[in-house]
Design a protein around this motif. Structure first.
Motif, PDB file in Angstrom:
ATOM      1  N   THR B   4       0.835  -1.197   0.000  1.00 27.04           N
ATOM      2  CA  THR B   4       0.000   0.000   0.000  1.00 27.04           C
ATOM      3  C   THR B   4       0.875   1.255   0.000  1.00 27.04           C
ATOM      4  O   THR B   4       0.608   2.221  -0.709  1.00 27.04           O
ATOM      5  CB  THR B   4      -0.915  -0.002   1.229  1.00 27.04           C
ATOM      6  OG1 THR B   4      -1.599  -1.234   1.270  1.00 27.04           O
ATOM      7  CG2 THR B   4      -1.901   1.145   1.163  1.00 27.04           C
ATOM      8  N   VAL B   7       2.339   1.792  -3.409  1.00 24.27           N
ATOM      9  CA  VAL B   7       1.316   2.289  -4.333  1.00 24.27           C
ATOM     10  C   VAL B   7       1.010   3.757  -4.035  1.00 24.27           C
ATOM     11  O   VAL B   7       0.860   4.580  -4.942  1.00 24.27           O
ATOM     12  CB  VAL B   7       0.032   1.432  -4.233  1.00 24.27           C
ATOM     13  CG1 VAL B   7      -1.073   2.043  -5.082  1.00 24.27           C
ATOM     14  CG2 VAL B   7       0.317   0.019  -4.698  1.00 24.27           C
ATOM     15  N   ARG B  11       1.510   6.807  -6.491  1.00 29.12           N
ATOM     16  CA  ARG B  11       0.404   7.726  -6.785  1.00 29.12           C
ATOM     17  C   ARG B  11       0.857   9.183  -6.639  1.00 29.12           C
ATOM     18  O   ARG B  11       0.576  10.024  -7.490  1.00 29.12           O
ATOM     19  CB  ARG B  11      -0.749   7.426  -5.826  1.00 29.12           C
ATOM     20  CG  ARG B  11      -1.971   8.273  -6.038  1.00 29.12           C
ATOM     21  CD  ARG B  11      -3.134   7.773  -5.187  1.00 29.12           C
ATOM     22  NE  ARG B  11      -4.291   8.602  -5.416  1.00 29.12           N
ATOM     23  CZ  ARG B  11      -4.559   9.710  -4.743  1.00 29.12           C
ATOM     24  NH1 ARG B  11      -3.744  10.115  -3.781  1.00 29.12           N
ATOM     25  NH2 ARG B  11      -5.637  10.425  -5.020  1.00 29.12           N
ATOM     26  N   ARG B  14       3.183  10.163  -9.439  1.00 27.10           N
ATOM     27  CA  ARG B  14       2.466  10.367 -10.696  1.00 27.10           C
ATOM     28  C   ARG B  14       1.757  11.723 -10.717  1.00 27.10           C
ATOM     29  O   ARG B  14       1.792  12.449 -11.703  1.00 27.10           O
ATOM     30  CB  ARG B  14       1.452   9.225 -10.869  1.00 27.10           C
ATOM     31  CG  ARG B  14       0.770   9.240 -12.202  1.00 27.10           C
ATOM     32  CD  ARG B  14      -0.082   8.033 -12.386  1.00 27.10           C
ATOM     33  NE  ARG B  14       0.703   6.841 -12.705  1.00 27.10           N
ATOM     34  CZ  ARG B  14       0.198   5.750 -13.259  1.00 27.10           C
ATOM     35  NH1 ARG B  14      -1.072   5.701 -13.545  1.00 27.10           N
ATOM     36  NH2 ARG B  14       0.953   4.717 -13.526  1.00 27.10           N
ATOM     37  N   ILE B  15       1.127  12.053  -9.585  1.00 26.63           N
ATOM     38  CA  ILE B  15       0.407  13.341  -9.508  1.00 26.63           C
ATOM     39  C   ILE B  15       1.404  14.503  -9.602  1.00 26.63           C
ATOM     40  O   ILE B  15       1.163  15.492 -10.302  1.00 26.63           O
ATOM     41  CB  ILE B  15      -0.412  13.419  -8.201  1.00 26.63           C
ATOM     42  CG1 ILE B  15      -1.572  12.421  -8.259  1.00 26.63           C
ATOM     43  CG2 ILE B  15      -0.933  14.831  -7.958  1.00 26.63           C
ATOM     44  CD1 ILE B  15      -2.330  12.257  -6.956  1.00 26.63           C
ATOM     45  N   ALA B  17       4.349  14.492 -11.078  1.00 28.75           N
ATOM     46  CA  ALA B  17       4.852  14.581 -12.460  1.00 28.75           C
ATOM     47  C   ALA B  17       3.826  15.274 -13.359  1.00 28.75           C
ATOM     48  O   ALA B  17       4.184  16.100 -14.210  1.00 28.75           O
ATOM     49  CB  ALA B  17       5.161  13.184 -12.993  1.00 28.75           C
ATOM     50  N   ARG B  18       2.557  14.954 -13.137  1.00 25.74           N
ATOM     51  CA  ARG B  18       1.512  15.565 -13.961  1.00 25.74           C
ATOM     52  C   ARG B  18       1.404  17.061 -13.678  1.00 25.74           C
ATOM     53  O   ARG B  18       1.228  17.875 -14.578  1.00 25.74           O
ATOM     54  CB  ARG B  18       0.187  14.855 -13.687  1.00 25.74           C
ATOM     55  CG  ARG B  18      -0.599  14.611 -14.944  1.00 25.74           C
ATOM     56  CD  ARG B  18      -1.773  13.701 -14.763  1.00 25.74           C
ATOM     57  NE  ARG B  18      -2.510  13.912 -13.537  1.00 25.74           N
ATOM     58  CZ  ARG B  18      -2.844  12.938 -12.696  1.00 25.74           C
ATOM     59  NH1 ARG B  18      -2.503  11.713 -12.966  1.00 25.74           N
ATOM     60  NH2 ARG B  18      -3.513  13.191 -11.596  1.00 25.74           N
ATOM     61  N   ALA B  21       4.250  18.825 -15.379  1.00 24.48           N
ATOM     62  CA  ALA B  21       4.016  18.910 -16.826  1.00 24.48           C
ATOM     63  C   ALA B  21       3.009  20.019 -17.133  1.00 24.48           C
ATOM     64  O   ALA B  21       3.193  20.802 -18.076  1.00 24.48           O
ATOM     65  CB  ALA B  21       3.510  17.573 -17.356  1.00 24.48           C
TER      66      ALA B  21
END
Lengths: 305, 44
Positions: B4, B7, B11, B14-15, B17-18, B21
């Motif tokens: 967990t 993960v 998560r 990923r957020i 990096a977004r 960008a």
């Protein structure tokens, strides 16, 4: 969105984090985009007149983003059939790495943004043509023709043929014969290009329920039509030379390349193996690249840009 | 628990990096509009 929030309250269930940046880039279909950008750039260079280099770069950027937007919306709509075909099964949507709404929203924002920036920065004729290109690809090809008729890529091919016309219009502010000639080259090149691919992927298209010509009419009829289109490509390929927007070097290269392309179609006609279709598909990519490269090189070498 | 945590870290990564960008795109648009305005105002 609400269902994602609700999963956060369930013990052991990790809420969806959204797609990765790489997935967003992948749904823009970068390989298709590169071809679109290249052909549009050639249209921009060949057009008579002058466009400030910054505005030319903005025009190319808008065309690239518009092409990417079309790809994203196409992937949103086609996610069900993409999951069936091996070639497309690992795309972000069928692979479950991206939610459909993310792809659709991303595509719409990019489509509207690219058209608006093109209109505000360059001119509104180019913006309207860009909007037409996106709309044609999404509504006419993806939503209407692709799953209904074996002529899908013939009529839908117009969307892929429009970018050089957009590039041309970015400079001139109208649709000239030179731009139409570039449009015609890609338009008549598209059917043999895609049918060569579909000849050796017919099983996948059939499984996905896409009525590509080999699936509906068989390999023999497909090969016949491929040959006819390579012959129809001849006058289109020679048109830039005949119109005077390209010189004799281009005319000679276009003649030789069209001759070889026709020869590959004859070989596919005579040969029932998959190999000849694969080779024709590979050569079709080279053909378009070389045709537009010679146009570009001749113009730049001639000092007319 | 480790799974967990991994993960959760993925998560967050990923957020982040977004978001970066998106920031890059917005800054790019600011520069783009600025440069286009200068070019258009100078008659380009």
């Amino acid at each position: 969105m609400s269902e994602h929030l609700s999963t956060a309250t369930v013990p052991g269930v990790v809420p969806y984090a959204g797609a990765a940046v790489g997935d967003y880039l992948q749904i823009l279909k970068p390989r298709v985009m590169s071809l679109v950008v290249f052909t549009a750039f050639v249209g921009l260079v060949l057009a008579p007149g002058h466009l400030h280099p910054v505005l030319a770069a903005v025009a190319v950027l808008c065309i690239a983003v518009g092409a990417g937007a079309s790809g994203a919306i196409n992937m949103w709509y086609d996610r069900d059939i993409d999951a069936v075909m091996r070639r497309t099964a690992n795309r972000p949507l069928p692979a479950g790495r991206m939610m459909p709404g993310e792809a659709l929203g991303f595509g719409i924002v990019l489509a509207v943004g690219s058209v608006a920036v093109m209109g505000l920065a360059v001119n509104w004729v180019a913006a309207e043509l860009l909007a037409l290109t996106i709309a044609f690809y999404v509504f006419v090809y993806t939503m209407w023709l692709k799953r209904r008729t074996p002529q899908n890529i013939v009529i839908g091919g117009a969307a892929g043929a429009l970018p050089p016309l957009v590039g041309w219009a970015a400079v001139t502010g109208d649709v000239g014969w030179g731009g139409i000639a570039l449009f015609a080259i890609i338009f008549f090149w598209t059917p043999p290009h895609f049918w060569a691919l579909s000849l050796y992927r017919a099983g996948e298209y059939e499984a996905a329920g896409i009525p590509m010509l080999p699936v509906v009419a068989g390999a023999r009829e497909t090969k016949r039509q491929m040959l006819i289109y390579t012959l129809m490509l001849w006058p289109a390929a020679l048109m830039p030379w005949l119109l005077g927007i390209a010189g004799p070097v281009y005319g000679a290269c276009a003649g030789v390349l069209s001759l070889v392309f026709t020869a590959t179609a004859i070989r596919v006609w005579a040969d029932d193996s998959e190999r000849s279709a694969r080779q024709m598909f590979a050569f079709s990519l080279l053909y378009l690249f070389l045709i537009f490269t010679v146009l570009l090189v001749e113009r730049v070498a001639g000092g007319r840009w | 628990m480790t799974v967990t945590g991994d993960v959760g870290a993925e998560r967050r990564r990923r957020i982040r990096a977004r978001n970066r960008a998106l920031l890059a795109v917005l800054l790019g648009l600011v520069v783009l509009f600025y440069v286009v305005s200068i070019v258009r105002l100078s008659g380009g």
